[in-house]
Design a protein around this motif. Structure first.
Motif, PDB file in Angstrom:
ATOM      1  N   ALA A   1      37.444 -11.484  12.973  1.00  0.00           N
ATOM      2  CA  ALA A   1      37.605 -11.555  11.518  1.00  0.00           C
ATOM      3  C   ALA A   1      36.457 -10.866  10.792  1.00  0.00           C
ATOM      4  O   ALA A   1      36.664 -10.189   9.789  1.00  0.00           O
ATOM      5  CB  ALA A   1      37.712 -13.016  11.087  1.00  0.00           C
ATOM      6  N   THR A   2      35.256 -11.025  11.311  1.00  0.00           N
ATOM      7  CA  THR A   2      34.094 -10.411  10.675  1.00  0.00           C
ATOM      8  C   THR A   2      34.174  -8.884  10.736  1.00  0.00           C
ATOM      9  O   THR A   2      33.844  -8.184   9.767  1.00  0.00           O
ATOM     10  CB  THR A   2      32.794 -10.884  11.358  1.00  0.00           C
ATOM     11  N   ALA A   3      34.660  -8.370  11.855  1.00  0.00           N
ATOM     12  CA  ALA A   3      34.775  -6.916  12.018  1.00  0.00           C
ATOM     13  C   ALA A   3      35.768  -6.337  11.010  1.00  0.00           C
ATOM     14  O   ALA A   3      35.644  -5.170  10.622  1.00  0.00           O
ATOM     15  CB  ALA A   3      35.224  -6.584  13.438  1.00  0.00           C
ATOM     16  N   ARG A   4      36.724  -7.150  10.571  1.00  0.00           N
ATOM     17  CA  ARG A   4      37.720  -6.680   9.598  1.00  0.00           C
ATOM     18  C   ARG A   4      37.396  -7.151   8.170  1.00  0.00           C
ATOM     19  O   ARG A   4      38.225  -7.046   7.278  1.00  0.00           O
ATOM     20  CB  ARG A   4      39.104  -7.163  10.020  1.00  0.00           C
TER      21      ARG A   4
ATOM     22  N   ALA B   1      36.605 -18.478  10.576  1.00  0.00           N
ATOM     23  CA  ALA B   1      35.508 -17.509  10.624  1.00  0.00           C
ATOM     24  C   ALA B   1      34.382 -17.869   9.667  1.00  0.00           C
ATOM     25  O   ALA B   1      33.227 -17.496   9.879  1.00  0.00           O
ATOM     26  CB  ALA B   1      36.046 -16.114  10.302  1.00  0.00           C
ATOM     27  N   ARG B   2      34.710 -18.610   8.625  1.00  0.00           N
ATOM     28  CA  ARG B   2      33.680 -19.037   7.662  1.00  0.00           C
ATOM     29  C   ARG B   2      32.945 -20.288   8.123  1.00  0.00           C
ATOM     30  O   ARG B   2      32.063 -20.777   7.435  1.00  0.00           O
ATOM     31  CB  ARG B   2      34.324 -19.289   6.293  1.00  0.00           C
ATOM     32  N   GLY B   3      33.357 -20.826   9.277  1.00  0.00           N
ATOM     33  CA  GLY B   3      32.641 -21.962   9.842  1.00  0.00           C
ATOM     34  C   GLY B   3      33.210 -23.323   9.507  1.00  0.00           C
ATOM     35  O   GLY B   3      32.590 -24.356   9.789  1.00  0.00           O
ATOM     36  N   TYR B   4      34.409 -23.377   8.924  1.00  0.00           N
ATOM     37  CA  TYR B   4      35.017 -24.654   8.574  1.00  0.00           C
ATOM     38  C   TYR B   4      35.480 -25.395   9.837  1.00  0.00           C
ATOM     39  O   TYR B   4      35.991 -24.791  10.780  1.00  0.00           O
ATOM     40  CB  TYR B   4      36.237 -24.442   7.681  1.00  0.00           C
ATOM     41  N   ALA B   5      35.322 -26.703   9.834  1.00  0.00           N
ATOM     42  CA  ALA B   5      35.871 -27.542  10.896  1.00  0.00           C
ATOM     43  C   ALA B   5      37.364 -27.735  10.666  1.00  0.00           C
ATOM     44  O   ALA B   5      37.864 -27.528   9.552  1.00  0.00           O
ATOM     45  CB  ALA B   5      35.182 -28.905  10.905  1.00  0.00           C
ATOM     46  N   TYR B   6      38.082 -28.131  11.716  1.00  0.00           N
ATOM     47  CA  TYR B   6      39.526 -28.302  11.592  1.00  0.00           C
ATOM     48  C   TYR B   6      39.883 -29.274  10.468  1.00  0.00           C
ATOM     49  O   TYR B   6      40.837 -29.048   9.709  1.00  0.00           O
ATOM     50  CB  TYR B   6      40.131 -28.791  12.904  1.00  0.00           C
ATOM     51  N   LYS B   7      39.143 -30.380  10.354  1.00  0.00           N
ATOM     52  CA  LYS B   7      39.429 -31.361   9.308  1.00  0.00           C
ATOM     53  C   LYS B   7      39.236 -30.754   7.924  1.00  0.00           C
ATOM     54  O   LYS B   7      40.003 -31.029   7.000  1.00  0.00           O
ATOM     55  CB  LYS B   7      38.530 -32.594   9.472  1.00  0.00           C
ATOM     56  N   GLU B   8      38.219 -29.926   7.781  1.00  0.00           N
ATOM     57  CA  GLU B   8      37.958 -29.282   6.491  1.00  0.00           C
ATOM     58  C   GLU B   8      39.064 -28.292   6.137  1.00  0.00           C
ATOM     59  O   GLU B   8      39.480 -28.189   4.982  1.00  0.00           O
ATOM     60  CB  GLU B   8      36.608 -28.574   6.520  1.00  0.00           C
TER      61      GLU B   8
END
Length: 237
Positions: free
Chosen positions: A231-234, A189-196
């Motif tokens: 995730a943002t809604a919670r 939800a924070r925008g991380y890529a899978y590798k990150e």
């Protein structure tokens, strides 16, 4: 955490001079345990003696019971039930008036529910893995002395939780997720890529993909965009 080869520094060594604390490391990533051992476990310099290690809940309970350390550095996310389960099973050791075992959570997670969960379970503090070696040594000695220790801003979670007289609302959807799945969800939800995410959590990209698939299935969602909205809604982001 800082580079395991980085020296503790004269201030940390002076502070630890003449003091000694026996520590057990509980974390499911061997390389991380090795790094912590290398950075703080130089007993002559830091006063910290690492007397045992464990990678899951059962190992942790066995090692802690056998070695009776003053302080346990405890990861929140562990195979077998997580750090909260370790705390539950070690409750008699924490309650020992003559030789109490104290716990300091050391985790990559800075999520409020993780912090509050282990503190309710009996941990004396919570620091994140971005902490320096010098500060970690200081935190261990403070916990040994019975102080409460938190990374910046995390103490606010605890104050807010214990100041409230209202019981937290039950989120049945959230309860379906494991602690690791929640952490992956939060990073997605924070925008991380899978590798990150894999690097952040010390797991493989394939494992990240498996967690994402499990979260989508449990929450009956279709894609990453829907996960982020959920995730943002919670307020998990």
């Amino acid at each position: 955490m800082s580079d395991p080869t980085e020296a503790i520094g004269s201030a940390g060594a002076e502070q630890a001079a003449g003091r000694h604390v026996r520590v057990v490391l509980v974390d499911d990533h061997r390389m991380f345990r090795t790094g912590v051992q290398a950075e703080i476990g130089r007993t002559d310099e830091t006063g910290v003696e690492v007397v045992g290690e464990a990678a899951d809940v059962d190992q942790a309970v066995t090692v802690i019971t056998a070695t009776r350390p003053e302080v346990v550095l405890l990861d929140v996310h562990l195979p077998g039930g997580g750090g909260v389960e370790v705390l539950r099973r070690c409750a008699p050791l924490m309650a020992d008036a003559e030789q109490p075992v104290r716990f300091l959570a050391l985790s990559v997670s800075d999520a409020a529910e993780d912090v509050i969960g282990v503190i309710r379970g009996g941990a004396r503090g919570y620091v994140t893995k971005t902490i320096t070696g010098t500060d970690l040594v200081d935190s261990v000695f403070r916990v040994q002395d019975g102080d409460a220790v938190f990374s910046p801003r995390l103490a606010g979670f605890v104050l807010d939780a214990f100041a409230s007289t209202d019981a937290p609302p039950v989120d049945e959807d959230m309860d379906r997720l494991t602690q690791r799945e929640r952490e992956v969800l939060r990073l997605i939800a924070r925008g991380y890529a899978y590798k990150e995410i894999a690097k952040q959590l010390f797991i493989s990209v394939k494992t990240v993909e498996s967690h994402v698939s499990a979260v989508l299935r449990k929450l009956q969602l279709s894609n990453r965009h829907e996960l982020t909205r959920w995730a943002t809604a919670r307020r998990l982001v």
